[in-house]
Motif scaffolding. Structure first.
Motif, PDB file in Angstrom:
ATOM      1  N   PHE A  46     -18.615   3.203  19.806  1.00  0.00           N
ATOM      2  CA  PHE A  46     -19.267   4.457  19.169  1.00  0.00           C
ATOM      3  C   PHE A  46     -18.744   5.175  18.269  1.00  0.00           C
ATOM      4  O   PHE A  46     -17.306   5.373  18.141  1.00  0.00           O
ATOM      5  CB  PHE A  46     -19.690   5.384  20.186  1.00  0.00           C
ATOM      6  CG  PHE A  46     -20.802   5.142  21.289  1.00  0.00           C
ATOM      7  CD1 PHE A  46     -21.936   4.646  20.826  1.00  0.00           C
ATOM      8  CD2 PHE A  46     -20.313   4.730  22.429  1.00  0.00           C
ATOM      9  CE1 PHE A  46     -22.882   4.319  21.901  1.00  0.00           C
ATOM     10  CE2 PHE A  46     -21.110   4.265  23.510  1.00  0.00           C
ATOM     11  CZ  PHE A  46     -22.589   4.197  23.149  1.00  0.00           C
TER      12      PHE A  46
ATOM     13  N   CYS B  86     -16.988  14.678  23.292  1.00  0.00           N
ATOM     14  CA  CYS B  86     -17.194  14.014  24.908  1.00  0.00           C
ATOM     15  C   CYS B  86     -16.130  13.879  25.641  1.00  0.00           C
ATOM     16  O   CYS B  86     -16.001  13.575  26.884  1.00  0.00           O
ATOM     17  CB  CYS B  86     -18.046  12.601  24.632  1.00  0.00           C
ATOM     18  SG  CYS B  86     -16.761  11.561  23.918  1.00  0.00           S
TER      19      CYS B  86
ATOM     20  N   LYS C 173     -23.077  13.561  20.407  1.00  0.00           N
ATOM     21  CA  LYS C 173     -24.518  14.012  20.018  1.00  0.00           C
ATOM     22  C   LYS C 173     -25.162  14.997  20.941  1.00  0.00           C
ATOM     23  O   LYS C 173     -25.830  16.252  19.936  1.00  0.00           O
ATOM     24  CB  LYS C 173     -25.519  12.651  19.589  1.00  0.00           C
ATOM     25  CG  LYS C 173     -26.577  13.051  18.774  1.00  0.00           C
ATOM     26  CD  LYS C 173     -27.460  11.751  18.527  1.00  0.00           C
ATOM     27  CE  LYS C 173     -28.622  12.129  17.707  1.00  0.00           C
ATOM     28  NZ  LYS C 173     -29.451  10.978  17.278  1.00  0.00           N
ATOM     29  N   ASP C 174     -25.246  14.853  22.170  1.00  0.00           N
ATOM     30  CA  ASP C 174     -25.985  15.729  22.693  1.00  0.00           C
ATOM     31  C   ASP C 174     -25.112  17.143  22.773  1.00  0.00           C
ATOM     32  O   ASP C 174     -25.619  18.169  22.835  1.00  0.00           O
ATOM     33  CB  ASP C 174     -26.130  15.225  24.276  1.00  0.00           C
ATOM     34  CG  ASP C 174     -26.905  16.314  25.145  1.00  0.00           C
ATOM     35  OD1 ASP C 174     -28.259  16.713  24.722  1.00  0.00           O
ATOM     36  OD2 ASP C 174     -26.273  16.522  26.273  1.00  0.00           O
TER      37      ASP C 174
ATOM     38  N   CYS D  35     -21.891   8.333  19.485  1.00  0.00           N
ATOM     39  CA  CYS D  35     -21.806   8.711  20.883  1.00  0.00           C
ATOM     40  C   CYS D  35     -22.926   9.577  21.446  1.00  0.00           C
ATOM     41  O   CYS D  35     -22.913  10.634  20.802  1.00  0.00           O
ATOM     42  CB  CYS D  35     -20.235   9.018  21.167  1.00  0.00           C
ATOM     43  SG  CYS D  35     -19.910   9.622  22.714  1.00  0.00           S
ATOM     44  N   PRO D  36     -23.614   9.023  22.251  1.00  0.00           N
ATOM     45  CA  PRO D  36     -24.677   9.923  22.670  1.00  0.00           C
ATOM     46  C   PRO D  36     -24.329  11.025  23.577  1.00  0.00           C
ATOM     47  O   PRO D  36     -24.873  12.192  23.274  1.00  0.00           O
ATOM     48  CB  PRO D  36     -25.475   8.904  23.699  1.00  0.00           C
ATOM     49  CG  PRO D  36     -24.563   7.793  24.023  1.00  0.00           C
ATOM     50  CD  PRO D  36     -23.565   7.637  22.998  1.00  0.00           C
TER      51      PRO D  36
END
Length: 92
Positions: free
Chosen positions: A35, A58, A78-79, A74-75
């Motif tokens: 990512f 993260c 992003k969140d 990277c989820p």
């Protein structure tokens, strides 16, 4: 350091704080190679120039060295950016 009962009793403690001067550059295990991660731009630039690791939103520790547009974001980063960092920015 302790005192004996015949010297007035009680217990004295001697606290010492040691300052860590070395930096721990152990890389985190996981899928950080899969990512692109979010981190402060100035930290990323410094890491790319010096070859030192940077900590992503993260929590991943990595050395930026590749084109981030070639990988999905990277989820977790992003969140966190969308729901925490972006919402705290008064200029948005």
């Amino acid at each position: 350091m302790t005192t004996t009962p015949e010297n007035g009793g009680g217990t004295l403690t001697d606290e010492r704080v040691e300052e860590q001067t070395s930096t721990d550059y152990r890389y985190d295990a996981g899928d950080h190679e899969k990512f692109s991660h979010y981190a402060p731009k100035d930290k990323i630039m410094q890491a790319m120039i010096e070859g030192t690791p940077v900590r992503a939103l993260c929590g991943k520790l990595w050395v930026p060295s590749r084109d981030p547009s070639r990988f999905p974001v990277c989820p977790v980063c992003k969140d966190l950016y969308e729901n925490v960092v972006h919402n705290d920015d008064p200029s948005s």
